[in-house]
Design a protein around this motif. Sequence first.
Motif, mmCIF file in Angstrom:
data_model
loop_
_atom_site.group_PDB
_atom_site.id
_atom_site.type_symbol
_atom_site.label_atom_id
_atom_site.label_comp_id
_atom_site.label_asym_id
_atom_site.label_seq_id
_atom_site.Cartn_x
_atom_site.Cartn_y
_atom_site.Cartn_z
ATOM 1 N N ALA A 223 42.166 80.830 -12.363
ATOM 2 C CA ALA A 223 42.331 81.184 -13.996
ATOM 3 C C ALA A 223 41.863 82.623 -14.434
ATOM 4 O O ALA A 223 40.762 82.825 -13.831
ATOM 5 C CB ALA A 223 41.786 80.120 -14.933
ATOM 6 N N GLN B 78 38.838 86.512 -21.956
ATOM 7 C CA GLN B 78 40.105 86.174 -21.313
ATOM 8 C C GLN B 78 40.968 87.377 -21.548
ATOM 9 O O GLN B 78 40.541 88.424 -22.330
ATOM 10 C CB GLN B 78 40.963 84.944 -22.241
ATOM 11 C CG GLN B 78 40.893 85.277 -23.612
ATOM 12 C CD GLN B 78 42.422 84.961 -24.250
ATOM 13 O OE1 GLN B 78 43.235 84.579 -23.534
ATOM 14 N NE2 GLN B 78 42.422 85.013 -25.362
ATOM 15 N N LEU C 187 42.247 76.046 -11.370
ATOM 16 C CA LEU C 187 41.780 76.807 -12.421
ATOM 17 C C LEU C 187 40.469 77.475 -12.083
ATOM 18 O O LEU C 187 40.097 78.380 -12.446
ATOM 19 C CB LEU C 187 41.406 75.872 -13.476
ATOM 20 C CG LEU C 187 42.793 75.458 -14.261
ATOM 21 C CD1 LEU C 187 42.476 74.268 -15.408
ATOM 22 C CD2 LEU C 187 43.442 76.689 -14.988
ATOM 23 N N VAL D 158 44.880 78.460 -24.625
ATOM 24 C CA VAL D 158 43.512 78.955 -24.554
ATOM 25 C C VAL D 158 42.882 79.334 -25.884
ATOM 26 O O VAL D 158 43.744 80.131 -26.540
ATOM 27 C CB VAL D 158 43.795 80.283 -23.464
ATOM 28 C CG1 VAL D 158 42.654 81.155 -23.349
ATOM 29 C CG2 VAL D 158 44.308 80.136 -22.310
ATOM 30 N N HIS E 7 41.803 75.340 -22.653
ATOM 31 C CA HIS E 7 40.526 76.139 -21.661
ATOM 32 C C HIS E 7 40.048 77.157 -22.960
ATOM 33 O O HIS E 7 40.547 77.825 -23.724
ATOM 34 C CB HIS E 7 40.855 76.990 -20.850
ATOM 35 C CG HIS E 7 39.886 77.123 -19.591
ATOM 36 N ND1 HIS E 7 38.692 77.946 -19.991
ATOM 37 C CD2 HIS E 7 39.486 76.973 -18.369
ATOM 38 C CE1 HIS E 7 37.950 78.136 -19.227
ATOM 39 N NE2 HIS E 7 38.334 77.588 -17.997
ATOM 40 N N TYR F 273 37.351 80.171 -24.568
ATOM 41 C CA TYR F 273 36.705 81.481 -24.144
ATOM 42 C C TYR F 273 35.756 81.576 -25.193
ATOM 43 O O TYR F 273 35.669 81.022 -26.262
ATOM 44 C CB TYR F 273 37.910 82.662 -24.142
ATOM 45 C CG TYR F 273 38.797 82.846 -25.374
ATOM 46 C CD1 TYR F 273 39.780 82.286 -25.624
ATOM 47 C CD2 TYR F 273 37.894 83.857 -26.126
ATOM 48 C CE1 TYR F 273 40.507 82.592 -26.869
ATOM 49 C CE2 TYR F 273 38.567 84.338 -27.580
ATOM 50 C CZ TYR F 273 39.859 83.500 -27.624
ATOM 51 O OH TYR F 273 40.448 83.847 -28.819
ATOM 52 N N GLY G 276 37.810 79.572 -13.920
ATOM 53 C CA GLY G 276 37.771 78.946 -15.397
ATOM 54 C C GLY G 276 36.561 78.033 -15.270
ATOM 55 O O GLY G 276 35.669 78.213 -14.440
ATOM 56 N N THR H 208 46.162 85.423 -19.531
ATOM 57 C CA THR H 208 45.460 84.235 -19.319
ATOM 58 C C THR H 208 46.229 83.202 -19.417
ATOM 59 O O THR H 208 46.408 82.207 -18.742
ATOM 60 C CB THR H 208 44.214 84.172 -19.752
ATOM 61 O OG1 THR H 208 43.379 85.445 -19.635
ATOM 62 C CG2 THR H 208 43.213 83.054 -19.619
ATOM 63 N N VAL I 201 36.575 73.088 -20.811
ATOM 64 C CA VAL I 201 38.117 72.891 -20.485
ATOM 65 C C VAL I 201 38.375 71.407 -20.423
ATOM 66 O O VAL I 201 37.391 70.620 -20.176
ATOM 67 C CB VAL I 201 38.030 73.632 -18.810
ATOM 68 C CG1 VAL I 201 37.233 72.711 -17.974
ATOM 69 C CG2 VAL I 201 39.582 73.209 -18.393
#
Lengths: 152, 83
Positions: free
Chosen positions: A119, A51, A115, A4, A80, A82, B83, A56, A92
């Motif tokens: 997520a 996140q 996700l 992440v 992923h 952020y 996500g 996360t 992603v």
Amino acid sequence: MISVQSEPFDAAIELANLLREAGDAGAAVSFVGVVRGEGNEDGVTQLELQQYPGFTQGRIEQIASEARKRFGLEALTIIHRYGTLRVGEEIVFVAAAAAHRRAVFEAVDYLMDRLKTEAPFWKKEVRPSGSRWIEARESDVRDRQRWHEAQG
Amino acid sequence: MARILFLGRLADSAEASEWSVDLPQSTMAVDAIRALIGDRNPYLAEELGRATVRVAVNGELVLPGAVARQDDEIAFLPPVSGG
């Protein structure tokens, strides 16, 4: 590999790394998700993804572990991002390798459905008219549920 | 001091993503902490009370009835966007 991160990734390099890691696996699939614009005057210009550091990552690792078991994966990468992402930026990356192609097609599809609904990110859509927090779409929730039914 | 984190839209009502709070007791039920926050901010009281808001203590989700300590990090998590 689960990451992440705020930094951009290079999908080609990540896929090459996965293939190397997967050794003699016969099949690999990769997916990239991109911030969508909506093309109209008051379309989304950027997305802010928040996140919860540590939490996360942990939840995504748990989802990844379940996918590895369910589909018998040899290797799996989830990246992923952020932070503040503009329309057209990649958000992603999911790639999986296994002995045969059915497992990897399904694994990546499964992972994206999980996700998209589970997520732990909190997203704000920024438009010319202002910004607003968003929740998972009903279609995403339905997509997630089909994996419950498939398992029986 | 306990660190209280407000994720997502909760930070709008809290007017900050994080509060530092001196808990009145060294160990407190999470529900009591929630009430303490609600006393300071009525908008938050309503939002934190929703069943869809989950609580994590030191990065782990907790069940109703959990307790937290003076130096803990208590995070309130609204429904995720995904996500």
